[in-house]
Design an enzyme around this catalytic site. Structure first.
Site, PDB file in Angstrom:
ATOM      1  N   SER A  99      -5.001  12.652   2.329  1.00  0.00           N
ATOM      2  CA  SER A  99      -4.372  11.894   3.384  1.00  0.00           C
ATOM      3  C   SER A  99      -4.290  12.698   4.689  1.00  0.00           C
ATOM      4  O   SER A  99      -5.320  13.155   5.184  1.00  0.00           O
ATOM      5  CB  SER A  99      -2.979  11.441   2.907  1.00  0.00           C
ATOM      6  N   ASP A 222      -7.366   0.606   0.055  1.00  0.00           N
ATOM      7  CA  ASP A 222      -6.338   1.571   0.449  1.00  0.00           C
ATOM      8  C   ASP A 222      -5.721   1.160   1.790  1.00  0.00           C
ATOM      9  O   ASP A 222      -6.382   1.177   2.821  1.00  0.00           O
ATOM     10  CB  ASP A 222      -6.978   2.967   0.565  1.00  0.00           C
ATOM     11  N   HIS A 250      -3.728   4.825  -2.762  1.00  0.00           N
ATOM     12  CA  HIS A 250      -3.993   5.916  -1.837  1.00  0.00           C
ATOM     13  C   HIS A 250      -3.986   7.263  -2.559  1.00  0.00           C
ATOM     14  O   HIS A 250      -4.129   8.292  -1.936  1.00  0.00           O
ATOM     15  CB  HIS A 250      -2.889   5.891  -0.748  1.00  0.00           C
TER      16      HIS A 250
END
Lengths: 270, 437
Positions: A99, A222, A250
């Site tokens: 991320s 996602d 995610h």
């Protein structure tokens, strides 16, 4: 304490010994190093692995928090470089980021390209905010304000509503200390800074400066990093590889660790 | 798992998934909906088939989706569960409803399932919001109070006015620095003492009783009180005493504000003295004479006492001024004042009207004969030579005597008659007395 030890303590750096090149894992916003727990065993025999917590997450040193430094992703990138230096790593590091850590890894590799061998970017999003029509990061500013409100409610919680009014000042830390294990980020103030930095950063312009081989891993569905964003990054980083994981959500490294490990192996070698 | 709720009674029916009065759903590890109950469908709308295979995150607004992915799922993967997470749920009308979320991971035959229980907390959230707002208000009030306390404390410390707070029994609780300066008692010395340590002997018990009664009635008393310092000296305090009461009017405390007005009082006394007395001789002036005459006339209405005025005009005074100078003239006037004062009783008044005119007010003289004797005596002592450093003065005096007869007559009329009689004495050759007609 030596400066190196200070840095290792600041970021709660843990080394999983093993022979081979270094894998440096960087967790995402809301997580901590434990999130890699289902991945690292797979590389124990082939790699030396390093995990850590960002300042304000996990068991990092909260006293090292600096709202100005960590108000920018370059502050977090500096910590990644500090960790490499403290461990006397000079080259050959494979950075594995989840991320927001993908952007942090990108910034670190631009600053010190000789240090990094490869980048594995899981669910990257260089800019979470929509810039219609040319770029759709996925979110509007109001969504992020809503997130901050939710964080407030969940971190501070009901106890805070009933806390004594006059003596409440300075007691937030006491209340949250009781919740310390509920969330990976333990301090609401720090977490909010991390949230703002994460979601309001725009590192699109940095992507083309990356000179290190990159594996971009996108989740099939996602919300935080739509497929279009993966394609955008793939186009921006020359020579990068884009792979779609058949995972919703995610957090493939937690939800479907085998899929993630397999994709990583193909890229970093066994 | 939900359906396996144990029941001790064999007859007790086990509620079905759809009968449980709480929204419930089951997902896989990616959040894909595998089943959901009727209560949840009622909230979020649409039919069951449309939700199956969809991601559960679609039930939530964007902020909650981010929180799900960044906080909730990582915790579930770490701990196998989450408890009491606050999120917003989108209802069929697109409104965000506050919910508490619990999730539990279960594994069966190597397959992970995630059971989610959503608890709608609309009422509770409203209550929380109200509580939060009232807390905010309380905090604001508390901040304002702290500020105003600091302000009051600052005033208390800095004001030049003495402040004393006592309990309902007049035991001193607190005094400010100005009070300590005013009374000579340090704060440590007076706190715990009764306020009566400040009492002087200039007021009687009735005074304090009256003060107390007014204070009981009005809750405030303003006035001037002679008080005693630690060193025994006294001062006049301008006091404002306020009674602080509870809801039932029971006195809790007295707050006394006190400023020292002794100097002002002294000055006023001096001004008063100057307004009613002759600056040269110190004798009462015309104003005070007429005031006393009025008082005696008022008395005479009740007891029919005698009243007589003797109007004196010095003979040969101009010559003294001309030959010996004005300073000797002033000395002569002072000597006249002294001699006249020594001649009369305390109840009589000697006044100087100005220039060389004096008046004797005789309160209740026996009779005309006695008055005549006084007149003669005055002439006699005036005629005695007056010795000064390098000079000797001789003067005479002409006297007009008027006796108050007509009860309706005014002080001015009596003075006029005495004045006229004095002129008659002058006309008769000076240094004599004459009775008015």
């Amino acid at each position: 304490m030596l400066p190196n030890e200070k840095i290792l303590a600041r970021n709660n750096v843990k080394i999983i010994d093993g022979d081979g090149p270094v894998l440096l894992y960087a967790h995402g916003f809301g997580c901590n190093q434990n999130m890699w727990g289902r991945v690292t065993p797979a590389f124990q025999s082939t790699h030396k692995q390093v995990v850590f917590d960002y300042v304000g997450s996990g068991k990092s040193d909260l006293a090292a928090f600096d709202a100005v430094k960590y108000g920018n992703l370059s502050g977090y990138a500096q910590d990644v470089l500090d960790i490499c230096d403290a461990l006397d790593l000079k080259s050959g590091v494979t950075f594995v980021g989840h991320s927001v850590s993908c952007s942090i890894g990108v910034l670190a590799s631009i600053a010190r390209p000789e240090l990094f061998n490869k980048l594995v970017l899981l669910g990257p999003n260089p800019c979470f905010i929509n810039h219609a029509p040319e770029y759709m990061g996925g979110f509007e500013k109001e969504d992020l304000e809503g997130l901050l409100a939710l964080m407030e409610q969940n971190y501070i919680g009901w106890a805070n509503y009933l806390a004594p009014v006059v003596s409440a000042k300075g007691q937030d830390s006491v209340v949250t200390a009781e919740l310390s294990d509920s969330f990976c980020s333990t301090d609401p103030t720090v977490a909010k800074v991390f949230a703002r930095t994460t979601f309001f950063s725009d590192n699109r312009a940095d992507l083309s400066k990356v000179k290190v081989p990159c594996l971009i891993l996108q989740h099939r569905t996602d919300t935080l990093a739509p497929l279009s964003v993966g394609e955008y990054i793939h186009a921006e980083i020359a020579g990068s590889t884009l792979k779609i994981l058949e995972v919703q959500g995610h957090c493939a490294h937690m939800a479907e660790p085998l899929l993630f490990i397999e994709a990583m192996r193909d890229f970093v070698g066994t | 798992m939900i359906l396996s709720a144990p029941s001790k009674s064999a007859d007790a029916p086990i509620p079905s998934f759809d009968q449980i009065p709480c929204p419930i759903l089951v997902t896989d590890s990616a959040g894909v909906v595998q089943s959901l109950n009727q209560d949840l469908l009622l909230l979020i709308g649409s039919d069951k088939e449309r939700w199956l295979t969809k991601s559960m995150e679609l039930m939530f607004p964007m902020a909650s989706r981010i929180f799900l992915h960044t906080h909730v799922w990582p915790m579930i993967f770490r701990d196998g569960q989450v408890r009491e997470i606050r999120l917003q749920l989108l209802d069929s009308g697109g409104n965000s409803l506050p919910v508490f979320v619990n999730c539990q991971k279960t594994s069966q035959e190597g397959i992970d399932r995630f059971t989610w229980v959503l608890f709608v907390t609309i009422e509770r959230s409203r209550f929380e919001q109200a509580l939060l707002e009232s807390r905010q208000r309380t905090e604001n009030i508390s901040t304002a109070l702290t500020k105003s306390e600091a302000f009051i404390r600052g005033v208390f410390e800095a004001t030049s006015e003495g402040i004393m707070v006592t309990d309902s029994d007049a035991t001193i609780i607190s005094v400010n620095p100005a009070f300590a300066k005013l009374t000579g008692y340090s704060q440590e010395e007076v706190i715990g003492q009764n306020a009566r340590i400040l009492k002087s002997d200039r007021h009687d018990a009735d005074f304090f009783l009256a003060t107390f009664e007014i204070l009981q009635k009005n809750k405030i008393w303003n006035g001037e009180v002679w008080s005693q310092r630690k060193d025994g000296s006294i001062f006049l305090g301008q006091l404002s005493i306020s009674a602080i009461c509870d809801q039932n009017d029971v006195v809790l405390q007295y707050v006394v504000l006190c400023s020292d007005i002794t100097e002002r009082w002294d000055r006023e006394q001096l001004i008063h003295q100057m307004a009613l007395h002759d600056g040269l001789t110190g004798l009462p002036n015309r104003t005070l004479l007429m005031e006393r005459l009025g008082q005696i006339i008022a008395k005479s209405q009740r007891d029919s006492r005698q009243i007589a005025l003797m109007f004196l005009d010095l003979d040969g005074f101009k010559k003294v001024n001309d030959t010996l100078g004005h300073s000797i003239g002033d000395e002569v006037l002072k000597t006249v004042a002294t001699r006249l004062s020594s001649l009369l009783r305390n109840t009589d008044t000697v006044a100087r009207l100005g220039g060389d005119e004096f008046v004797l007010l005789l309160d209740n003289p026996e009779n005309s004969e006695a008055m005549a004797q006084i007149g003669a005596r005055v002439i006699s002592i005036m005629n005695e030579p007056m010795q000064f450093d390098n000079a000797e003065a001789h003067i005479g005096v002409s006297i007009g005597i008027a006796v108050f007869k007509d009860r309706t007559s005014s002080p001015e009329a009596l003075l006029k008659r005495a004045d006229e009689a004095m002129y008659a004495a002058k006309a008769a050759g000076k240094n004599v007395y004459r009775f008015a007609e």
